[in-house]
Design an enzyme around this catalytic site. Structure first.
Site, PDB file in Angstrom:
ATOM      1  N   CYS A 148      11.930 -13.538  16.255  1.00  0.00           N
ATOM      2  CA  CYS A 148      12.218 -12.131  16.545  1.00  0.00           C
ATOM      3  C   CYS A 148      11.160 -11.550  17.479  1.00  0.00           C
ATOM      4  O   CYS A 148       9.956 -11.740  17.266  1.00  0.00           O
ATOM      5  CB  CYS A 148      12.262 -11.319  15.248  1.00  0.00           C
ATOM      6  SG  CYS A 148      12.559  -9.554  15.495  1.00  0.00           S
ATOM      7  N   CYS A 164       6.750  -5.009  13.757  1.00  0.00           N
ATOM      8  CA  CYS A 164       7.620  -4.543  12.671  1.00  0.00           C
ATOM      9  C   CYS A 164       6.997  -4.950  11.338  1.00  0.00           C
ATOM     10  O   CYS A 164       6.326  -5.978  11.234  1.00  0.00           O
ATOM     11  CB  CYS A 164       9.000  -5.175  12.831  1.00  0.00           C
ATOM     12  SG  CYS A 164      10.148  -4.825  11.492  1.00  0.00           S
ATOM     13  N   CYS A 178       9.846  -9.199   7.617  1.00  0.00           N
ATOM     14  CA  CYS A 178       9.907 -10.621   7.993  1.00  0.00           C
ATOM     15  C   CYS A 178       8.541 -11.185   8.364  1.00  0.00           C
ATOM     16  O   CYS A 178       8.389 -11.868   9.383  1.00  0.00           O
ATOM     17  CB  CYS A 178      10.886 -10.827   9.152  1.00  0.00           C
ATOM     18  SG  CYS A 178      12.556 -10.240   8.824  1.00  0.00           S
ATOM     19  N   CYS A 224      17.755  -6.735  15.382  1.00  0.00           N
ATOM     20  CA  CYS A 224      17.245  -7.064  14.051  1.00  0.00           C
ATOM     21  C   CYS A 224      18.060  -8.222  13.485  1.00  0.00           C
ATOM     22  O   CYS A 224      19.293  -8.186  13.496  1.00  0.00           O
ATOM     23  CB  CYS A 224      17.325  -5.854  13.123  1.00  0.00           C
ATOM     24  SG  CYS A 224      16.710  -6.209  11.448  1.00  0.00           S
ATOM     25  N   GLN A 280      22.345  -5.389  -5.020  1.00  0.00           N
ATOM     26  CA  GLN A 280      21.450  -6.398  -4.457  1.00  0.00           C
ATOM     27  C   GLN A 280      21.739  -6.585  -2.971  1.00  0.00           C
ATOM     28  O   GLN A 280      22.900  -6.762  -2.578  1.00  0.00           O
ATOM     29  CB  GLN A 280      21.624  -7.730  -5.187  1.00  0.00           C
ATOM     30  CG  GLN A 280      21.012  -7.758  -6.566  1.00  0.00           C
ATOM     31  CD  GLN A 280      19.496  -7.917  -6.545  1.00  0.00           C
ATOM     32  OE1 GLN A 280      18.872  -8.004  -5.496  1.00  0.00           O
ATOM     33  NE2 GLN A 280      18.895  -7.940  -7.727  1.00  0.00           N
ATOM     34  N   TYR A 294      18.217  -1.613 -17.718  1.00  0.00           N
ATOM     35  CA  TYR A 294      18.076  -1.323 -16.277  1.00  0.00           C
ATOM     36  C   TYR A 294      19.320  -1.836 -15.545  1.00  0.00           C
ATOM     37  O   TYR A 294      19.227  -2.537 -14.548  1.00  0.00           O
ATOM     38  CB  TYR A 294      16.788  -1.953 -15.716  1.00  0.00           C
ATOM     39  CG  TYR A 294      15.563  -1.683 -16.547  1.00  0.00           C
ATOM     40  CD1 TYR A 294      14.808  -0.527 -16.363  1.00  0.00           C
ATOM     41  CD2 TYR A 294      15.157  -2.577 -17.540  1.00  0.00           C
ATOM     42  CE1 TYR A 294      13.679  -0.276 -17.140  1.00  0.00           C
ATOM     43  CE2 TYR A 294      14.036  -2.340 -18.329  1.00  0.00           C
ATOM     44  CZ  TYR A 294      13.309  -1.187 -18.123  1.00  0.00           C
ATOM     45  OH  TYR A 294      12.195  -0.949 -18.905  1.00  0.00           O
ATOM     46  N   GLU A 311      20.526   2.743 -18.150  1.00  0.00           N
ATOM     47  CA  GLU A 311      19.934   2.939 -16.827  1.00  0.00           C
ATOM     48  C   GLU A 311      19.410   4.362 -16.720  1.00  0.00           C
ATOM     49  O   GLU A 311      19.990   5.299 -17.260  1.00  0.00           O
ATOM     50  CB  GLU A 311      20.984   2.675 -15.739  1.00  0.00           C
ATOM     51  CG  GLU A 311      20.664   3.139 -14.346  1.00  0.00           C
ATOM     52  CD  GLU A 311      19.424   2.479 -13.768  1.00  0.00           C
ATOM     53  OE1 GLU A 311      18.623   3.196 -13.146  1.00  0.00           O
ATOM     54  OE2 GLU A 311      19.265   1.257 -13.948  1.00  0.00           O
ATOM     55  N   ASP A 355      16.398  -6.298 -16.360  1.00  0.00           N
ATOM     56  CA  ASP A 355      16.153  -6.448 -14.917  1.00  0.00           C
ATOM     57  C   ASP A 355      15.448  -5.186 -14.417  1.00  0.00           C
ATOM     58  O   ASP A 355      16.020  -4.362 -13.713  1.00  0.00           O
ATOM     59  CB  ASP A 355      17.478  -6.659 -14.188  1.00  0.00           C
ATOM     60  CG  ASP A 355      17.303  -6.950 -12.709  1.00  0.00           C
ATOM     61  OD1 ASP A 355      16.145  -7.085 -12.261  1.00  0.00           O
ATOM     62  OD2 ASP A 355      18.318  -7.032 -11.991  1.00  0.00           O
ATOM     63  N   CYS A 389      11.739  -8.919 -10.045  1.00  0.00           N
ATOM     64  CA  CYS A 389      11.419  -9.008  -8.621  1.00  0.00           C
ATOM     65  C   CYS A 389       9.916  -8.980  -8.398  1.00  0.00           C
ATOM     66  O   CYS A 389       9.448  -8.862  -7.260  1.00  0.00           O
ATOM     67  CB  CYS A 389      12.096  -7.874  -7.844  1.00  0.00           C
ATOM     68  SG  CYS A 389      11.625  -6.223  -8.395  1.00  0.00           S
TER      69      CYS A 389
END
Length: 469
Positions: free
Chosen positions: A76, A82, A85, A177, A300, A329, A350, A399, A426
């Site tokens: 890229c 940026c 990535c 992008c 997601q 969650y 939630e 989660d 995550c």
């Protein structure tokens, strides 16, 4: 220099031995740790320190003496400027290796868990154009490329793109992008060109002047397409002119929306959404289950890999068909609805009320009748009274956001003593913190990292916990 690592000090022949969470390579000069931008483990580099603390410094490469076998040419043009990535100068195999190591290190160091049987990380099927949602920012403070003179009065300082890391008011004008498939790039570039040609004012993030604020593009594997333009004020002529252009130029857009946001922050969750064309939602589909996605819905962002993540979650839970499941969650009820046909009942909780409404809709449009959803702060909702009312769960799926679970929620899980807990995370560090408490009663049976975000340091991790007899 009076102390090692002082700003502007240089070091030669530094071997890069690891990579840090923020994507910088890690090297050492004696006992002084160096975090080196754009360095890859295996590199040997000369560096210059630009920020220094007592025991470590942040540095830039001044000479690449030996290139790592893991090093590749970034694909890229915006790499390094940026904020996204940050790992695309590493082979994808190497990225997976370091993500696996980051999960292993977190669980070993912080939770004191044995990880020798950890399953190999699940790679993303696609490492480019894998995101289903991107948000771009309009700004009259464009980040200047090398060679551009900020005193040149002919420069157009308007930009539509991403925030420069550490500079909330500077926006990189993105040309192409690699995160979202077409027509994402074409839509952004055409809107940017139209706005500049027609004299639209771009938002000033400091003075809060200008009309164009944000552009949000959502795609789906069903082929449906959502575009949201966020304006700062209601100039009917400007709004109708731009929205009419987008509608005519991109007839494939199924949901074309706009928002008038007069606040001083960019969040849209408390803003009215106005439909210009089509319904205020698109659909995603996963193993025959449809999910309605609105402008404010959480889903997601890697649709294809999300299916694999949910399959692993379902398989770890080892449902027999008669389980009562708590889905904590739950978001828009994606996991809850995905597993509902494999169990007796799912109870989802939630914090965000609008997400719970989405979850209920997703059950309704799929004729799923064995789900219940509740909105509220998890530590308050998940009480002894709640469990008494709905029944003790056989399986808990959790989660949580990156911060992990509140200590009160972890304590409640210890009291509930569900037979199995499937913990989707995550952030392996906060997951490990919670597992350290849960290990008093639970054994870690399976660990499965999943790569949802190629070319970044982020990694999902699924852990199966079994109540100790």
């Amino acid at each position: 220099m009076s102390r090692r690592g002082a700003k502007n000090q240089s070091f030669e022949d530094v071997s890069i031995i690891d990579i840090a969470e923020e994507g910088k390579g890690v090297g050492k000069a004696d006992d002084f740790v160096l975090f080196v931008e754009k360095a890859v483990p295996g590199d040997v580099v000369d560096v210059q320190v630009y920020r220094s603390k007592k025991n470590f410094g942040e540095a830039k490469i001044t000479a690449l003496k030996k290139a790592s076998a893991h090093r590749v040419e970034p694909f890229c043009e915006h790499f390094g400027t940026c904020g996204g990535c940050k790992w695309q100068h590493m082979t994808y195999d190497a990225q997976l290796q370091f993500k696996q190591k980051s999960v292993s290190d977190a669980l070993t160091r912080l939770a004191k868990i044995e990880v020798s049987d950890m399953l190999a990380i699940e790679p993303s099927p696609a490492d480019r154009y894998y995101r289903n949602k991107l948000e771009f920012t309009f700004s009259n403070k464009r980040w200047l490329y090398d060679g551009e003179n900020r005193d040149d009065e002919a420069l157009n300082m308007n930009a539509l793109g991403f925030h420069i890391p550490g500079r909330f008011d500077k926006i990189l004008d993105v040309h192409h992008c690699y995160l979202q498939a077409n027509p994402s790039n074409e839509i952004r570039n055409k809107i940017d060109e139209f706005a500049k040609t027609n004299g639209y004012t771009y938002y000033d993030l400091r003075t809060h002047e200008g009309n164009l604020r944000n552009l949000i593009i959502r795609t789906s594997t069903t082929g449906e397409l959502m575009v949201i333009v966020v304006f700062a004020y209601a100039d009917e002529n400007e709004v109708s002119k731009l929205m009419g252009f987008v509608e005519a130029e991109f007839p494939e857009i199924t949901s074309l929306l706009y928002i008038l946001n007069q606040k001083k922050n960019d969040t849209i969750f408390d803003q009215e959404v106005i439909a210009w064309k089509g319904p205020e939602y698109i659909h995603e589909e996963m193993q025959g289950i449809k999910f309605r996605i609105g402008p404010k819905s959480f889903y997601q962002t890697n649709s294809v890999q999300a299916l694999r993540l949910y399959e692993i979650t379902r398989d770890f839970a080892a449902f027999t068909g008669n389980e009562l499941v708590y889905d904590l969650y739950t978001g828009a009820g994606t996991i809850a609805n995905f597993v509902a046909r494999h169990v007796r009942e799912v109870v989802g909780v939630e914090y965000v009320p609008s997400a719970i409404e989405d979850a209920k809709i997703n059950s309704a449009i799929n004729n799923i009748t064995n789900t219940k959803f509740y909105a509220g702060d998890m530590k308050d909702v998940l009480s002894a009274e709640f469990v008494a009312e709905h029944g003790k769960p056989d399986v808990i799926i959790t989660d949580p956001p990156r911060a992990g679970m509140h200590p009160d929620v972890v304590a409640r899980l210890m009291e509930i003593e569900a037979e199995r807990i499937v913990y989707v995370s995550c952030n392996a560090a906060t997951q490990a913190r919670d597992l350290l408490v849960l290990k008093e009663k639970y054994d870690t049976v399976k660990i499965q990292p999943v790569d949802m975000f190629p070319h970044t340091q982020h990694v999902e991790n699924v852990v199966l916990l079994q109540l100790r007899k």
